[in-house]
Design a protein around this motif. Structure first.
Motif, PDB file in Angstrom:
ATOM      1  N   SER A  79       0.743  -1.265   0.042  1.00  0.00           N
ATOM      2  CA  SER A  79       0.084  -0.048  -0.003  1.00  0.00           C
ATOM      3  C   SER A  79       0.834   1.210   0.075  1.00  0.00           C
ATOM      4  CB  SER A  79      -0.998   0.103   1.080  1.00  0.00           C
ATOM      5  OG  SER A  79      -0.122   0.141   2.453  1.00  0.00           O
TER       6      SER A  79
ATOM      7  N   GLU B  43      -7.984   1.078   2.103  1.00  0.00           N
ATOM      8  CA  GLU B  43      -6.744   1.882   2.389  1.00  0.00           C
ATOM      9  C   GLU B  43      -5.635   1.190   1.940  1.00  0.00           C
ATOM     10  OE1 GLU B  43      -7.030   5.197   3.303  1.00  0.00           O
ATOM     11  OE2 GLU B  43      -4.875   5.205   2.877  1.00  0.00           O
ATOM     12  N   TYR B  44      -5.454  -0.230   2.035  1.00  0.00           N
ATOM     13  CA  TYR B  44      -4.307  -1.017   1.824  1.00  0.00           C
ATOM     14  C   TYR B  44      -4.023  -1.450   0.160  1.00  0.00           C
ATOM     15  CZ  TYR B  44      -2.872  -2.589   6.494  1.00  0.00           C
ATOM     16  OH  TYR B  44      -2.548  -2.381   7.788  1.00  0.00           O
TER      17      TYR B  44
ATOM     18  N   ARG C 287      -4.852   1.116  -1.892  1.00  0.00           N
ATOM     19  CA  ARG C 287      -4.801   2.389  -2.592  1.00  0.00           C
ATOM     20  C   ARG C 287      -3.735   2.571  -3.401  1.00  0.00           C
ATOM     21  NH1 ARG C 287      -7.944   7.076  -0.830  1.00  0.00           N
ATOM     22  NH2 ARG C 287      -8.454   5.511   1.004  1.00  0.00           N
TER      23      ARG C 287
END
Lengths: 343, 454
Positions: free
Chosen positions: B337, B388-389, B391
């Motif tokens: 990420s 989030e990871y 992105r």
């Protein structure tokens, strides 16, 4: 003056003849009769068939028969009749599609019995035979004349009736695509086949003139080491097969189904020559793959008629008639019997 | 409940302060691999079960056979003339050399180098590729146009931060993503990068090894995996790691801190000596190599989508543990990420579309802008942590079908290795290529190797 008013027939009357059956009437006593009126009261019948049961029918029939007679004399004058046996056999066998009894009755303006209908059809068949002879002999005028008569009595859907039982020719659309149907068990497939468009030939390579020395060199290397020297830059065309808008390998995961679909193309030796698009509905995997294969075989036979014999020998053009057999009473399944119990 | 177990751990640590054994790990008997020769006893099933049943021994034998599947016999054990063992090898391939990888070499088969620190031998391989390499006489692969694209990306990434080069290989099943990852790995290894390869990321989340709860990081650490990874990383990159030293002080639990300037090899050995330290050491090692700029780093992960799925591990409440709560997947996710990065290098991942226990999750699908096959509207729940990871991940689409020259090279490799049961002619090639619609795995496994034709 009264003498002039005698009817015409009586002028030839011989009074002294011994063969008369009529009683003798002296001409003088007939003077006061006005025979012209009598003529006006009862007009002469227009046709000779007036006193028959169906005058219109017999009129039409006689006109047909006279037409037949004219045709016969015309052909005889051209020395085409009587036709020898071998010539008659050489004529194409004709299956005629005349209008049915009711329609013919409407045309001839009288209700027909079967025997009368048969009589008309006999004449029409003869006319058709003479037309065929005229066509074969090349006498266009006579052929067209007879055709003008016979087409009045032909069914509207004569073409479809005659083509019944024969395979319809596959039509190609403006892009050169064939559209065929294939079936297997309860599946049906609609298959469109279009030739693969070859890329335009590379003009640069064509314009290069190959000197003689390198030709022999390449030929020698090709002989000695065929595998490594065969890596030419010619693009290999590949068939793209889409079934229900998915590639073949994605739609049929089982290799046997894929092989069944490819089999007709492989036998015909047309791998890489045609692109195939199929929409298939109904049934399961093997039924659908069989339906697509059937459709492909028919399409390929339409594109390349030479290939049709190979596919027919391999029974790929035949719609597989095997269907699921029904269950019978007293049996567990179509053939499976219940366990035999001794007591 | 949690604090109780922790207290027990602390007590056990105090009692066995000097011991080098691991703290109380939650081991499960089914997860331990039986040593060779050890007879696995079957649990007694009430009064019906018998101890030392022959079936228990057979089970062990079966397992042994399973592990040794597809192992070809050595040539020395094939003396019969039917096997033609003395026939010269017709598969003459050039070696995979990074300098020669240009567009000229496209659709040519090159054999992978074989040496002591070969990453394939040490790190392992995905299962289907392992089987293929056992069948072939030597491990090789075909260079495709997408290979050259990937290599160009790696060349561009060698000078940049790994945050900017986080690539995921995508494509349909059997199109060659894992093979492409192998080629990238070999290229980087030959170009003197530091390489870390996880061939089967599903093993990190499918509960095959024990976990321990770490109070400090509040995650579930996987010491066995960390230990194995350190071991393999050291073995493959030994020569490069000898030149590197730590730059900061590293704190490791139950041990004095490691001073800066320590050779990285020594740091790794600390983790190898005690399995309990392995997760911390692994994290520290990756951080240190992330700071240095001498060697670029490649982190390659196959079965990448498994990192974003729920793991098969269960906590004490029997609820599934999320993947980012496990130490190994969390570490990989952080690098994937961009939360942690290497100063020079790249992160490459390859997803596996055919795994039904770890399917491609929605968050990853959206991040890579792939097609959806399930409901994906605004009412479908997405985990914000996974979003989030995921992105900033870049997609490298591997084409679903081989081009004709590439397929021809693949065909030649198998043909020359005498693995094709049918007569190898161009009709067979075109037939199988059309049947497979160009798909590589379908072409080789379901096409060439599975069918016989005259």
């Amino acid at each position: 003056m009264n003498v002039l008013r005698r009817p015409a027939g009586l002028s030839k009357f011989r009074f002294y003849s011994t063969q008369t059956t009529r009683p003798f009437v002296p001409p003088a006593s007939l003077n006061h009769f006005d025979f012209r009126q009598r003529q006006r009261e009862k007009p002469r019948p227009t046709s000779p068939a007036f006193y028959t049961a169906r005058p219109e029918f017999y009129d039409q029939l006689s006109s047909l028969e006279s037409a037949l007679q004219h045709a016969k004399t015309a052909l005889t004058s051209c020395h085409l009749l009587p036709l020898p046996q071998f010539a008659r056999e050489a004529l194409p066998p004709r299956v005629n599609a005349w209008v049915d009894k009711r329609e013919l009755g409407l045309k001839l303006r009288s209700t027909l019995t079967t025997s009368r209908y048969r009589r008309v059809v006999l004449v029409l068949n003869e006319l058709e035979t003479y037309r065929a002879i005229a066509e074969k002999a090349g006498i266009a005028e006579l052929q067209e004349g007879i055709r003008g008569i016979t087409e009045l009595f032909e069914r509207a859907d004569a073409a479809t009736m005659l083509a019944r039982g024969k395979a319809k020719p596959v039509k190609f659309d403006e892009y050169g695509r064939s559209y065929t149907l294939g079936k297997r068990k309860t599946s049906s497939a609609r298959v469109w086949i279009v030739p693969v468009q070859q890329p335009p030939a590379d003009k640069s390579t064509a314009s290069q003139s190959i000197p003689a020395a390198t030709e022999t060199d390449t030929a020698l290397t090709a002989l000695l080491d065929p595998i490594s020297s065969s890596k030419s830059n010619e693009p290999v065309s590949v068939s793209q097969i889409l079934v229900n808008n998915t590639p073949l390998s994605a739609y049929f995961p089982i290799p046997a189904d894929r092989a069944r679909v490819i089999h007709p193309i492989k036998l015909a030796g047309l791998l890489g020559a045609y692109n195939i698009f199929a929409i298939v509905r109904g049934g399961g995997t093997s039924g659908q793959s069989g339906a697509v294969a059937h459709g492909i075989a028919k399409g390929l036979a339409a594109h390349e008629p030479a290939v049709a014999t190979i596919l027919r020998k391999a029974k790929l053009l035949r719609r597989d008639p095997r269907m699921v057999e029904r269950k019978k009473p007293g049996l567990a399944k179509a053939r499976k019997r219940y366990a035999w119990v001794k007591r | 409940m949690l604090t109780l177990s922790v207290r027990c751990q602390r007590v056990s640590c105090q009692l066995f302060a000097s011991s080098s054994t691991t703290p109380l790990a939650q081991t499960r008997s089914y997860a331990t691999q039986p040593k060779k020769g050890q007879i696995v006893k079957q649990a007694s099933q009430g009064f019906k079960g018998k101890k030392n049943t022959p079936s228990g021994q057979m089970e062990h034998g079966k397992k042994d056979k399973k592990m040794m599947a597809f192992q070809p016999l050595p040539v020395s054990q094939l003396p019969h003339p039917l096997f033609e063992s003395d026939r010269p090898d017709t598969l003459a391939l050039q070696s995979f050399h990074p300098e020669m990888l240009t567009r000229v070499v496209e659709s040519q088969a090159l054999k992978f180098p074989h040496n002591e620190s070969d990453p394939f031998r040490i790190f392992g391989l995905p299962r289907n590729i392992l089987v293929e390499f056992r069948l072939l006489s030597k491990p090789c692969s075909v260079i495709r146009s997408v290979t050259i694209d990937a290599i160009n990306k790696l060349d561009a990434a060698s000078d940049k931060n790994s945050k900017e080069s986080r690539v995921v290989l995508t494509g349909p099943q059997g199109c060659g993503k894992s093979y492409l990852l192998l080629q990238a790995l070999q290229y980087c290894n030959a170009r003197d990068w530091l390489v870390l390869y996880i061939p089967r990321a599903t093993n990190l989340v499918n509960s095959t090894t024990a976990y321990t709860y770490d109070m400090r990081t509040r995650t579930y650490s996987q010491p066995i995996f960390a230990y194995q990874t350190l071991q393999r990383f050291l073995k493959v990159n030994a020569l490069r790691l000898e030149q590197l030293r730590t730059q900061t002080e590293i704190e490791i639990e139950r041990r004095p801190p490691v001073p800066p300037g320590t050779p990285l090899v020594e740091l790794i050995n600390i983790g190898l000596k005690d399995q309990g330290h392995a997760p911390t050491v692994l994290g520290a090692v990756l951080e240190e190599i992330g700071k240095q700029t001498i060697f670029p780093v490649l982190l390659a992960v196959d079965d990448f989508q498994a990192l974003y799925c729920k793991s098969h591990y269960r906590d004490q409440h029997f609820s599934a543990i999320k993947s980012y709560h496990l130490s190994m997947p969390r570490l990989l996710l952080e690098y994937a990420s961009g939360q942690k990065s290497f100063a020079r290098g790249a992160v490459f991942g390859a997803i596996s579309m055919g795994n039904t226990t770890f399917p491609l999750p929605l968050e990853l699908r959206e991040a890579l802008s792939l097609e959806h096959d399930r409901p994906y509207g605004p009412y479908v729940k997405r985990q914000p942590e996974l979003v989030e990871y995921a992105r900033g991940l870049e997609r490298l689409a591997v084409p679903g079908s081989l081009s004709v020259p590439e397929a021809a090279s693949v065909f030649e490799v198998w043909m020359k290795d005498r693995a094709v049961p049918s007569k190898p002619n161009d009709e067979l090639f075109l037939t199988k290529y059309s049947e497979a619609s160009g798909n590589a795995r379908a072409f080789v496994w379901k096409g060439l190797l599975s069918s016989m034709s005259a």
